[in-house]
Scaffold this motif. Sequence first.
Motif, PDB file in Angstrom:
ATOM      1  N   GLN A   1      -4.631  -6.008  -7.485  1.00 12.35           N
ATOM      2  CA  GLN A   1      -3.438  -5.689  -8.279  1.00 12.35           C
ATOM      3  C   GLN A   1      -3.049  -6.857  -9.183  1.00 12.35           C
ATOM      4  O   GLN A   1      -2.677  -6.648 -10.339  1.00 12.35           O
ATOM      5  CB  GLN A   1      -2.278  -5.318  -7.369  1.00 12.35           C
ATOM      6  CG  GLN A   1      -2.462  -3.971  -6.705  1.00 12.35           C
ATOM      7  CD  GLN A   1      -1.353  -3.671  -5.710  1.00 12.35           C
ATOM      8  OE1 GLN A   1      -0.341  -4.357  -5.658  1.00 12.35           O
ATOM      9  NE2 GLN A   1      -1.545  -2.627  -4.925  1.00 12.35           N
ATOM     10  N   ALA A   2      -3.136  -8.066  -8.669  1.00 11.35           N
ATOM     11  CA  ALA A   2      -2.801  -9.241  -9.483  1.00 11.35           C
ATOM     12  C   ALA A   2      -3.777  -9.376 -10.645  1.00 11.35           C
ATOM     13  O   ALA A   2      -3.365  -9.621 -11.788  1.00 11.35           O
ATOM     14  CB  ALA A   2      -2.813 -10.501  -8.626  1.00 11.35           C
TER      15      ALA A   2
ATOM     16  N   ASP B   1      -5.218  -5.014  -1.174  1.00  8.07           N
ATOM     17  CA  ASP B   1      -5.365  -4.874  -2.631  1.00  8.07           C
ATOM     18  C   ASP B   1      -4.459  -5.781  -3.445  1.00  8.07           C
ATOM     19  O   ASP B   1      -4.336  -5.608  -4.656  1.00  8.07           O
ATOM     20  CB  ASP B   1      -5.173  -3.419  -3.086  1.00  8.07           C
ATOM     21  CG  ASP B   1      -6.233  -2.491  -2.526  1.00  8.07           C
ATOM     22  OD1 ASP B   1      -7.389  -2.940  -2.365  1.00  8.07           O
ATOM     23  OD2 ASP B   1      -5.911  -1.321  -2.257  1.00  8.07           O
ATOM     24  N   ALA B   2      -3.824  -6.772  -2.833  1.00  5.99           N
ATOM     25  CA  ALA B   2      -2.935  -7.676  -3.578  1.00  5.99           C
ATOM     26  C   ALA B   2      -3.700  -8.427  -4.665  1.00  5.99           C
ATOM     27  O   ALA B   2      -3.208  -8.580  -5.782  1.00  5.99           O
ATOM     28  CB  ALA B   2      -2.253  -8.662  -2.629  1.00  5.99           C
TER      29      ALA B   2
ATOM     30  N   VAL C   1       5.806 -14.869  -2.181  1.00  5.36           N
ATOM     31  CA  VAL C   1       4.996 -14.129  -1.223  1.00  5.36           C
ATOM     32  C   VAL C   1       5.516 -14.504   0.159  1.00  5.36           C
ATOM     33  O   VAL C   1       5.544 -15.671   0.520  1.00  5.36           O
ATOM     34  CB  VAL C   1       3.503 -14.470  -1.375  1.00  5.36           C
ATOM     35  CG1 VAL C   1       2.687 -13.744  -0.335  1.00  5.36           C
ATOM     36  CG2 VAL C   1       3.029 -14.126  -2.772  1.00  5.36           C
TER      37      VAL C   1
ATOM     38  N   LEU D   1      -0.438 -11.513   2.292  1.00 12.19           N
ATOM     39  CA  LEU D   1      -0.728 -10.586   1.209  1.00 12.19           C
ATOM     40  C   LEU D   1      -1.003  -9.206   1.800  1.00 12.19           C
ATOM     41  O   LEU D   1      -1.450  -9.091   2.927  1.00 12.19           O
ATOM     42  CB  LEU D   1      -1.945 -11.054   0.412  1.00 12.19           C
ATOM     43  CG  LEU D   1      -1.797 -12.366  -0.345  1.00 12.19           C
ATOM     44  CD1 LEU D   1      -3.115 -12.751  -1.000  1.00 12.19           C
ATOM     45  CD2 LEU D   1      -0.703 -12.259  -1.384  1.00 12.19           C
ATOM     46  N   TRP D   2      -0.756  -8.192   1.037  1.00 14.71           N
ATOM     47  CA  TRP D   2      -1.012  -6.819   1.453  1.00 14.71           C
ATOM     48  C   TRP D   2      -2.395  -6.410   0.972  1.00 14.71           C
ATOM     49  O   TRP D   2      -2.991  -7.071   0.118  1.00 14.71           O
ATOM     50  CB  TRP D   2       0.074  -5.901   0.875  1.00 14.71           C
ATOM     51  CG  TRP D   2       0.109  -5.947  -0.622  1.00 14.71           C
ATOM     52  CD1 TRP D   2      -0.526  -5.113  -1.483  1.00 14.71           C
ATOM     53  CD2 TRP D   2       0.776  -6.924  -1.427  1.00 14.71           C
ATOM     54  NE1 TRP D   2      -0.294  -5.501  -2.779  1.00 14.71           N
ATOM     55  CE2 TRP D   2       0.502  -6.618  -2.775  1.00 14.71           C
ATOM     56  CE3 TRP D   2       1.575  -8.033  -1.158  1.00 14.71           C
ATOM     57  CZ2 TRP D   2       0.993  -7.359  -3.831  1.00 14.71           C
ATOM     58  CZ3 TRP D   2       2.057  -8.764  -2.213  1.00 14.71           C
ATOM     59  CH2 TRP D   2       1.776  -8.427  -3.523  1.00 14.71           C
TER      60      TRP D   2
ATOM     61  N   GLY E   1       2.012 -12.241  -9.854  1.00 16.94           N
ATOM     62  CA  GLY E   1       0.592 -12.014  -9.610  1.00 16.94           C
ATOM     63  C   GLY E   1      -0.158 -13.327  -9.466  1.00 16.94           C
ATOM     64  O   GLY E   1      -1.074 -13.446  -8.641  1.00 16.94           O
TER      65      GLY E   1
ATOM     66  N   ASP F   1       0.360 -14.612  -6.045  1.00 16.74           N
ATOM     67  CA  ASP F   1      -0.504 -13.918  -5.081  1.00 16.74           C
ATOM     68  C   ASP F   1      -1.921 -14.487  -5.109  1.00 16.74           C
ATOM     69  O   ASP F   1      -2.543 -14.682  -4.061  1.00 16.74           O
ATOM     70  CB  ASP F   1      -0.537 -12.422  -5.375  1.00 16.74           C
ATOM     71  CG  ASP F   1       0.805 -11.744  -5.160  1.00 16.74           C
ATOM     72  OD1 ASP F   1       1.667 -12.319  -4.462  1.00 16.74           O
ATOM     73  OD2 ASP F   1       0.995 -10.635  -5.703  1.00 16.74           O
TER      74      ASP F   1
END
Length: 103
Positions: free
Chosen positions: A16-17, A12-13, A4, A9-10, A46, A49
């Motif tokens: 998503q993980a 919705d990270a 990362v 983090l972006w 993931g 993250d």
Amino acid sequence: MRRVEAEHLWPDAVAQALSRFEWAFRQPGRYLTGPGESPGLEIEDGRDDLDVALRHLPEGARADLGRLVERIDVEFERRTLPNPGWVSAWTAGRWWWWRIRER
């Protein structure tokens, strides 16, 4: 495998993980590849993250996410095997990269 970037983090990270692990844990046995995994993007990314998020979330949110991550870790450890080789500097402190799974 990716790191990362600079602990950012972006949007919705975390979602998503979590969805990557949810999908992978529906697969049989030690087959833990995420949905439509891109080359160079692994389920362990993931977990990286989630680790970053845990370090930066406020206390209450960190506790809530921490409980989910504990369950993920237990299942991931149950469905993988320890790697008997040496731990690299890159994987030190990130045990999830040092497990054997079917791909």
